[in-house]
Scaffold this active site. Structure first.
Site, PDB file in Angstrom:
ATOM      1  N   HIS A   1       0.469  -1.797   0.104  1.00  0.00           N
ATOM      2  CA  HIS A   1      -0.438  -0.250   0.209  1.00  0.00           C
ATOM      3  C   HIS A   1       1.027   1.649   0.167  1.00  0.00           C
ATOM      4  O   HIS A   1       2.002   0.883  -0.008  1.00  0.00           O
ATOM      5  CB  HIS A   1      -0.622  -0.104   1.141  1.00  0.00           C
ATOM      6  CG  HIS A   1      -0.390   0.189   2.606  1.00  0.00           C
ATOM      7  ND1 HIS A   1       0.438   0.722   3.404  1.00  0.00           N
ATOM      8  CD2 HIS A   1      -0.190  -0.530   3.403  1.00  0.00           C
ATOM      9  CE1 HIS A   1       0.303   0.799   4.559  1.00  0.00           C
ATOM     10  NE2 HIS A   1       0.501  -0.382   4.443  1.00  0.00           N
TER      11      HIS A   1
ATOM     12  N   CYS B   1       3.319  -4.693   6.911  1.00  0.00           N
ATOM     13  CA  CYS B   1       2.767  -4.636   5.588  1.00  0.00           C
ATOM     14  C   CYS B   1       3.954  -4.358   4.594  1.00  0.00           C
ATOM     15  O   CYS B   1       4.898  -3.887   5.346  1.00  0.00           O
ATOM     16  CB  CYS B   1       1.352  -3.683   5.197  1.00  0.00           C
ATOM     17  SG  CYS B   1       0.308  -4.599   5.803  1.00  0.00           S
TER      18      CYS B   1
END
Length: 338
Positions: free
Chosen positions: A201, A219
């Site tokens: 992301h 992440c």
């Protein structure tokens, strides 16, 4: 004198652009057995600080990770660079030992490699992006996976574990963070087929200087323009290889290089262990079809020790072999330099 002029030319070239650079696109080597990619002809590309700024500002301008640019400039004050001060930039990179398809995330170097599908009449390429990875207590998982979903302008629903962590630190989080400049997911997210909800992301404006560090909850976080480019390039189903290769070895034009990075937070290997890993990789490289095995090849031991001690991510030449037959790329011709 020629060397000085050469470096000065690169310096002017890298100071001429305005604003933020675009993602780095490399042509894959002409020889299919080579794995070292090069951005500039000069071994030591440089840039001038445009104003009084920080090393992080320079990293942001060239879409580099914070740890990467700090390691390349150990004698530069990270927090105070004077106008016109010289800053060193990366040049060569050794591709991770993974298939040249889809996306490879090499957690050890905080860097991603995306191999676009080969197009007829266009030489094979690879695009490289800096990214952040998981902290010691929120490690990014290893292995092969794929992109299973893509979302633009996502809302963030903080997991209960993260909400507890923030609450314990006196920084409570809402149940939902709407899209916007302060959303930690940025403007784009791509789900990986990994249990636990791992994502690739973007980032919010508050954490943009943390790209290229071990700071996330597992992440993979990217610069806004990089995640936008990647999001618009890769379809659902794209394979993703997540690896941890702090030491890489590869050929370019009959020269063998080694690239070494520091251990991740919470991990520690000795110099002897690093040397052992490097020797195995050197032997493996010497056993390729175009470089028959030598037991072991006569490489520069001092250069090896320097690379494994400096750990600055800069590829170092170890050994030069006799010229080998060239294997052309899949398109049958030499790459096109962008």
């Amino acid at each position: 004198m020629m060397k000085i002029r050469s470096l000065f030319a690169v310096l002017i070239l890298l100071s001429a652009g305005n604003g933020v650079a675009h993602a780095t696109t490399y042509a894959l080597p002409e020889n299919s057995n080579d794995s070292v990619i090069t951005q500039f002809h000069d071994d030591v590309p440089l840039t001038r600080a445009e104003q009084d700024e920080t090393l992080l500002d320079v990293a942001r301008r060239f879409l580099l990770g914070q740890a990467e640019i700090v390691r390349l400039n150990p004698d530069v004050d990270r927090w105070h660079i004077k106008k016109d001060e010289i800053v060193r930039l990366p040049n060569k990179r050794i591709l991770p030992d993974t298939p040249h398809e889809g996306i490879t995330l090499n957690i050890a170097e905080y860097r991603m490699y995306y191999y676009p599908p080969v197009q007829k009449g266009v030489a094979p390429q690879v695009m490289s992006y800096a990214h952040g990875v998981g902290r010691q207590d929120w490690k990014t998982p290893m292995g092969k996976t794929s992109i299973v979903q893509k979302v633009k302008d996502p809302a963030w629903h903080p997991p209960e574990s993260i909400r507890r962590e923030h609450a314990a630190n006196g920084d409570p989080l809402p149940a939902v963070v709407p899209p916007g400049p302060h959303n930690p997911l940025g403007a784009y997210k791509m789900h990986l087929a990994v249990p636990g909800g791992y994502l690739i992301h973007g980032t919010d404006i508050d954490k943009i200087y943390g790209i290229g560090m071990q700071i996330t909850h597992g992440c993979v976080r990217m610069y806004p323009e990089d995640i936008e480019a990647l999001y618009n390039s890769v379809p659902v189903g794209t394979p993703v290889y997540i690896v941890k290769q702090p030491i890489k070895v590869g050929w370019l034009d009959n020269t063998l290089y080694i690239e070494a990075h520091p251990d991740l937070e919470g991990e520690e290997t000795t110099l002897a262990q690093k040397v052992d890993t490097a020797l195995k990789l050197i032997q493996k490289a010497a056993m390729t079809a175009s470089a028959p095995a030598q037991n072991p090849p006569e490489f520069d031991r001092a250069a090896l020790n320097k690379a494994l001690t400096a750990l600055d991510g800069n590829p170092v030449a170890l050994y030069q072999r006799l010229p080998q037959p060239v294997s052309l790329s899949a398109t049958g011709h030499a790459p096109i330099i962008r």
